[in-house]
Write an enzyme that holds these catalytic residues in place. Structure first.
Site, PDB file in Angstrom:
ATOM      1  CE  LYS A   1      -3.424  -2.314   2.890  1.00 15.28           C
ATOM      2  NZ  LYS A   1      -3.890  -2.463   4.290  1.00 15.28           N
ATOM      3  N   GLY A   2       2.109   1.117   0.373  1.00 15.81           N
ATOM      4  CA  GLY A   2       2.929   2.279   0.704  1.00 15.81           C
ATOM      5  C   GLY A   2       3.103   3.318  -0.377  1.00 15.81           C
TER       6      GLY A   2
ATOM      7  CD  GLU B   1       8.137  -0.852  -3.107  1.00 16.28           C
ATOM      8  OE1 GLU B   1       7.470  -0.032  -2.445  1.00 16.28           O
ATOM      9  OE2 GLU B   1       8.299  -2.025  -2.744  1.00 16.28           O
ATOM     10  CG  ASP B   2       6.839   2.205   0.279  1.00 18.15           C
ATOM     11  OD1 ASP B   2       7.575   1.357  -0.281  1.00 18.15           O
ATOM     12  OD2 ASP B   2       6.136   1.934   1.264  1.00 18.15           O
TER      13      ASP B   2
ATOM     14  CG  ASP C   1      14.942  -1.655   4.416  1.00 11.25           C
ATOM     15  OD1 ASP C   1      15.999  -1.075   4.673  1.00 11.25           O
ATOM     16  OD2 ASP C   1      14.315  -2.315   5.262  1.00 11.25           O
TER      17      ASP C   1
ATOM     18  CE  LYS D   1      14.757   2.367   5.804  1.00  9.08           C
ATOM     19  NZ  LYS D   1      14.348   1.686   7.041  1.00  9.08           N
TER      20      LYS D   1
ATOM     21  CG  PHE E   1      10.643   2.114  10.895  1.00  6.13           C
ATOM     22  CD1 PHE E   1      10.646   1.010  10.057  1.00  6.13           C
ATOM     23  CD2 PHE E   1       9.427   2.666  11.269  1.00  6.13           C
ATOM     24  CE1 PHE E   1       9.452   0.464   9.601  1.00  6.13           C
ATOM     25  CE2 PHE E   1       8.229   2.120  10.828  1.00  6.13           C
ATOM     26  CZ  PHE E   1       8.244   1.014   9.986  1.00  6.13           C
ATOM     27  CB  VAL E   2      10.925   6.914   7.286  1.00  3.52           C
ATOM     28  CG1 VAL E   2      12.268   7.543   7.609  1.00  3.52           C
ATOM     29  CG2 VAL E   2      11.031   5.980   6.089  1.00  3.52           C
TER      30      VAL E   2
ATOM     31  CG  ASP F   1       2.364   0.587   7.513  1.00  2.00           C
ATOM     32  OD1 ASP F   1       3.319   0.348   6.747  1.00  2.00           O
ATOM     33  OD2 ASP F   1       1.817  -0.294   8.195  1.00  2.00           O
TER      34      ASP F   1
ATOM     35  NE  ARG G   1      -0.832   1.946   4.988  1.00  2.00           N
ATOM     36  CZ  ARG G   1       0.189   1.147   4.682  1.00  2.00           C
ATOM     37  NH1 ARG G   1       1.219   1.607   4.017  1.00  2.00           N
ATOM     38  NH2 ARG G   1       0.179  -0.122   5.047  1.00  2.00           N
TER      39      ARG G   1
HETATM   40  P1  5GP Z   1      12.758  -4.452   1.281  1.00  2.00           P
HETATM   41  O1  5GP Z   1      12.226  -5.723   0.709  1.00  2.00           O
HETATM   42  O2  5GP Z   1      13.464  -3.575   0.273  1.00  2.00           O
HETATM   43  O3  5GP Z   1      13.595  -4.704   2.504  1.00  2.00           O
HETATM   44  O4  5GP Z   1      11.537  -3.669   1.882  1.00  2.00           O
HETATM   45  C1  5GP Z   1      10.664  -2.951   1.137  1.00  2.00           C
HETATM   46  C2  5GP Z   1       9.412  -2.709   1.945  1.00  2.00           C
HETATM   47  O5  5GP Z   1       9.673  -2.716   3.369  1.00  2.00           O
HETATM   48  C3  5GP Z   1       8.862  -1.336   1.641  1.00  2.00           C
HETATM   49  O6  5GP Z   1       7.997  -1.370   0.538  1.00  2.00           O
HETATM   50  C4  5GP Z   1       8.157  -1.002   2.940  1.00  2.00           C
HETATM   51  O7  5GP Z   1       6.871  -1.562   2.924  1.00  2.00           O
HETATM   52  C5  5GP Z   1       8.961  -1.700   3.997  1.00  2.00           C
HETATM   53  N1  5GP Z   1       9.916  -0.766   4.638  1.00  2.00           N
HETATM   54  C6  5GP Z   1      11.258  -0.772   4.548  1.00  2.00           C
HETATM   55  N2  5GP Z   1      11.790   0.231   5.261  1.00  2.00           N
HETATM   56  C7  5GP Z   1      10.757   0.898   5.821  1.00  2.00           C
HETATM   57  C8  5GP Z   1      10.663   2.054   6.671  1.00  2.00           C
HETATM   58  O8  5GP Z   1      11.654   2.701   7.080  1.00  2.00           O
HETATM   59  N3  5GP Z   1       9.403   2.428   7.011  1.00  2.00           N
HETATM   60  C9  5GP Z   1       8.292   1.769   6.602  1.00  2.00           C
HETATM   61  N4  5GP Z   1       7.118   2.243   7.008  1.00  2.00           N
HETATM   62  N5  5GP Z   1       8.347   0.688   5.815  1.00  2.00           N
HETATM   63  C10 5GP Z   1       9.560   0.259   5.417  1.00  2.00           C
END
Ligand code: 5GP
Length: 175
Positions: free
Chosen positions: A44-45, A100-101, A104, A132, A153-154, A160, A166
């Site tokens: 949803k982000g 994507e939001d 990470d 990140k 963590f944002v 969210d 959100r």
């Molecule tokens: P990844 O698979 O790249 O580790 O994670 C991607 C997903 O993790 C993002 O789409 C998001 O939903 C969640 N995520 C990663 N870091 C953060 C953060 O700092 N805050 C929030 N709210 N979600 C995060």
């Protein structure tokens, strides 16, 4: 880590985000001039970022959405990803821009790119509001990036914590 009932501190203001979104949209419009674009938002982000971004892209485009859920704790992704809502339409032969939001570890996007490749799109590019890099486990090429942030963590602007925050109009930190 008990993050509930905390008031997020502003990391990226509404004004800074809006300015960057317009810059990203300008680049996207130039790169896709003369082509038809399918914009795929990862739910949803990405919903607020996508809504702001597409309104600045003056090109013929379609919007579709993909729901992904990554198993793990509230703040740590495990890399095990499930599709909770699939695309409504086919993308074969289409130019796909994934929205994507935040990227990470990169595990979610790596999974998504593999999945999309099986659907034979003409091209796939990625636009992410945040990255990140300190936490990356798999290299992901982000074609359009809003902001590189440190390992915090944002929340807000679509992101969210436990389903909340959100609707904050800025990106804030919780830790
Ligand atoms: P990844 O698979 O790249 O580790 O994670 C991607 C997903 O993790 C993002 O789409 C998001 O939903 C969640 N995520 C990663 N870091 C953060 C953060 O700092 N805050 C929030 N709210 N979600 C995060």
């Amino acid at each position: 880590m008990d993050l509930k009932n905390k008031r997020p501190a502003v990391m990226l203001s509404t004004e800074i985000i809006q300015k960057r979104v317009v810059e990203m949209a300008t680049l996207i419009r130039q790169d896709y001039a003369g082509q038809e674009l399918t914009v795929v938002g990862v739910l949803k982000g990405s919903f607020i970022f996508m809504a702001d971004l597409v309104r600045e892209i003056d090109l013929p485009l379609r919007c579709d959405f993909l729901g992904l859920s990554s198993y793990g704790s509230a703040t740590e992704s495990s890399g095990v990803v499930a599709i909770t809502k699939d695309l409504d339409g086919p993308v074969d032969g289409r130019h796909v821009l994934v929205i994507e939001d935040i990227i990470d570890t990169g595990l979610t996007m790596a999974y998504l790119l593999q999945n999309l490749a099986t659907r034979r799109p003409a091209s796939v590019k990625i636009a992410s509001l945040l990255s990140k890099p300190a936490r990356r486990q798999i290299e992901v090429k982000i074609d359009y990036l809003g902001f590189t942030i440190e390992d915090r963590f944002v929340v807000g602007y679509g992101l969210d914590f436990d389903g909340q925050y959100r609707n904050l109009p800025f990106i804030g930190t919780m830790d």
